[in-house]
Design an enzyme around this catalytic site. Structure first.
Site, PDB file in Angstrom:
ATOM      1  N   ASN A 373       0.813  -1.197   0.000  1.00 15.05           N
ATOM      2  CA  ASN A 373       0.000   0.000   0.000  1.00 15.05           C
ATOM      3  C   ASN A 373       0.833   1.226   0.000  1.00 15.05           C
ATOM      4  O   ASN A 373       1.608   1.568   0.752  1.00 15.05           O
ATOM      5  CB  ASN A 373      -0.890   0.020   1.172  1.00 15.05           C
ATOM      6  N   THR A 374       0.927   1.998  -0.161  1.00 13.84           N
ATOM      7  CA  THR A 374       1.836   2.933  -0.807  1.00 13.84           C
ATOM      8  C   THR A 374       1.459   4.387  -0.532  1.00 13.84           C
ATOM      9  O   THR A 374       0.304   4.713  -0.411  1.00 13.84           O
ATOM     10  CB  THR A 374       1.789   2.688  -2.326  1.00 13.84           C
TER      11      THR A 374
END
Length: 565
Positions: A373-374
């Protein structure tokens, strides 16, 4: 009256009345760009944006500010990023008038190979626990980027995050939701609950959350440099923790880690050069999609039309079949990147698209390959330097493994390896980098900087990048409108992990597209679905060189902020 009320509610849902009262801009809900001359920062959390601006005002470079923001994000948005993960960047250097690419991704443990999974009948690397953990590359990335483009001491850059970790910060709405929605299954993993559930639950919106262990770790890094993380007490703690809990990542794996400067790759889309990084990331897919789309008169189709969404979806399917086959660690494979992003190859692939029918599957390209997830943020400074940086621990809370007393979770990027086929380009191997989803982007015009941008969301990223470029170039949207515009996300294409698309996948659409478009797409054979929160956290900075003005944008779906001075 009931019919009128129903019509109004339905129209709002479809985005028809969302922005009728705006003085300028599009009909969908959006807002103005942020404009400033001396510096600009756009991140997914206001505290990180403000930390970046503070560094710029102190005389720091765009890179200094980006590192400071990233450190804060690792604290305030721990389900998405942190120093247990990897980092990629594209940097515009005003002095040399050149773009620089950086790959700060880590490798698989040297003691782990595909035989382990085949012998145990494990078809996919699990998301949680010790098996998907790869070497974290973010900290080495900070120091390598800082050495080349930084000005202020690392201690100054990390101090805002250190202070917030000790004093606490109020958790914002979307981040609280993501933390609460994704901790299931991690409560019993060693170190997780102690770090992220201090009151028996993840922090809720408005609660003040502290992480003094992470502040201690940041202080060690500030004083001891990158070796404090990769060769000092931090590395020894990670190594012993992983060994104790059945993992493979070792002190030696950390000590041997290196990052790479890489040449960005590009394609010209209607006069604009769009830049991405080469594999092991998936940026090549953006360029493939744009090359295919360039063969259509997208502008005349109109934003949100069934015709446009159809060719966009089919272009995505084609690019992602190649993604599944070819994208991997170039140290282990000779990847035909030049062929993949060539205009002639795009013409061949485009010819496979039926303008009236959705394909259930496409073959990957027949190109030679030799086996061997970034959170996203962008910053620009007063000197004209611009940083496009993306950093991630992969899925929400990643592996869930939190080393003793360090205050951060280790990434699960190894879940992207193929562990079924020894001959697959992305097959796991000792010391190999996995296929990577996080990608920064940049656009130049006539050799000059135009836009630094990116977004998060795993496989949505190339789709999101392509839509942003089309929104700006074909549909004439400004940066804020381009990010707020309703998006599509197609899921179900073949994956580098080994799964194959045979049913055409699912086209997910945000509210804002009309019922007529839904019906037309279904007639074409698209399976339509609706989902919330899967469309990416977009940030962007544009530059007007004539007036020396920056424009900033942060999409309204999440907690982010663009701000300048």
């Amino acid at each position: 009256m009931n019919k009128l009320i129903f019509t109004l509610i339905f129209a709002v849902f479809c985005g028809q009345l969302a922005a009728q009262d705006r003085l300028t801009g599009q009909t969908f809900t959006t807002r103005s760009e942020v404009l400033a001359r001396n510096g600009m920062a756009a991140t997914s959390q206001p505290l990180a944006t403000q930390a970046a601006l503070d560094i710029l005002r102190k005389g720091g470079s765009a890179m200094d500010a980006a590192i400071a923001a990233n450190a804060v994000l690792g604290l305030v948005e721990p389900a998405s990023c942190g120093i247990g993960g990897d980092l990629f960047a594209i940097v515009w250097d005003a002095k040399t008038q050149k773009l620089y690419g950086f790959n700060g991704s880590g490798r698989a443990p040297k003691s782990l190979n595909i035989d382990y999974f085949i012998d145990k009948g494990i078809k996919y690397v699990p998301d949680l626990g010790p098996l998907p953990v790869t070497v974290p590359g973010a900290v080495d990335g900070w120091f390598a980027l800082h050495e080349k483009f930084g000005k202020l001491p690392m201690g100054t850059l990390l101090q805002p995050a250190i202070d917030y970790g000790r004093e606490g910060f109020p958790v914002s709405e979307v981040i609280a939701y993501e933390m609460e929605s994704n901790y299931s299954g991690m409560v019993d993993l060693p170190g997780f609950a102690e770090t992220y559930m201090p009151n028996g639950h993840t922090p809720r919106k408005g609660e003040v959350f502290k992480n003094p262990n992470l502040s201690d770790t940041y202080e060690k890094i500030a004083k001891g440099g990158r070796d404090a993380f990769y060769k000092g007490d931090i590395a020894r703690t990670i190594g012993s923790y992983m060994k104790k809990h059945g993992g493979f990542l070792s002190y030696e794996d950390l000590a041997d880690h290196t990052s790479n400067w890489v040449e960005p790759i590009s394609t010209n889309y209607r006069g604009y050069d769009v830049w991405e990084l080469p594999p092991n990331g998936q940026g090549t897919a953006v360029l493939q999609m744009l090359n295919i789309l360039e063969g259509y008169d997208i502008k005349s189709m109109g934003f949100g039309s069934a015709e446009y969404l159809h060719v966009l979806t089919e272009a995505k399917k084609l690019a992602y079949e190649d993604r599944a086959k070819f994208y991997a660690d170039p140290a282990f494979n000779k990847i035909p990147v030049e062929e993949l992003i060539s205009k002639s190859y795009a013409a061949e692939r485009r010819a496979l698209i039926n303008p009236n029918q959705a394909a259930r599957s496409y073959p990957a390209g027949d190109l030679e390959i030799e086996l061997g997830n970034t959170t996203y943020l962008t910053v620009a400074d007063k000197d004209g330097n611009m940083v496009s940086l993306i950093q991630s621990i992969y899925s929400e809370f990643a592996s869930g493994m939190v080393p003793d007393g360090l205050g951060f979770v280790l990434q699960n990027r190894g879940a992207q390896f193929n562990v079924q086929d020894r001959n697959h380009a992305n097959a796991i191997a000792p010391g190999k980098r996995p296929f990577h989803t996080i990608i920064p982007a940049f656009i130049t015009k006539d050799g000059k900087p135009f836009v630094s941008f990116g977004l998060m969301g795993g496989s949505v990223q190339p789709q999101g990048h392509a839509q942003i470029v089309v929104n700006v170039v074909d549909f004439g949207m400004n940066l804020q409108e381009a990010g707020d515009a309703p998006r599509m996300r197609h899921s179900g294409s073949s994956q580098p992990t080994g799964s194959v698309m045979t049913d055409g996948g699912t086209l997910n659409l945000e509210s804002g597209f009309t019922p007529e478009v839904f019906r037309e797409l279904r007639k074409m054979g698209h399976q339509i679905s609706f989902a919330v929160g899967i469309y990416g956290g977009y940030q962007a900075i544009g530059v007007d060189l004539e007036n020396r003005v920056y424009s900033g944008a942060s999409e309204s779906r999440k907690d982010g902020q663009a701000a300048g001075y």
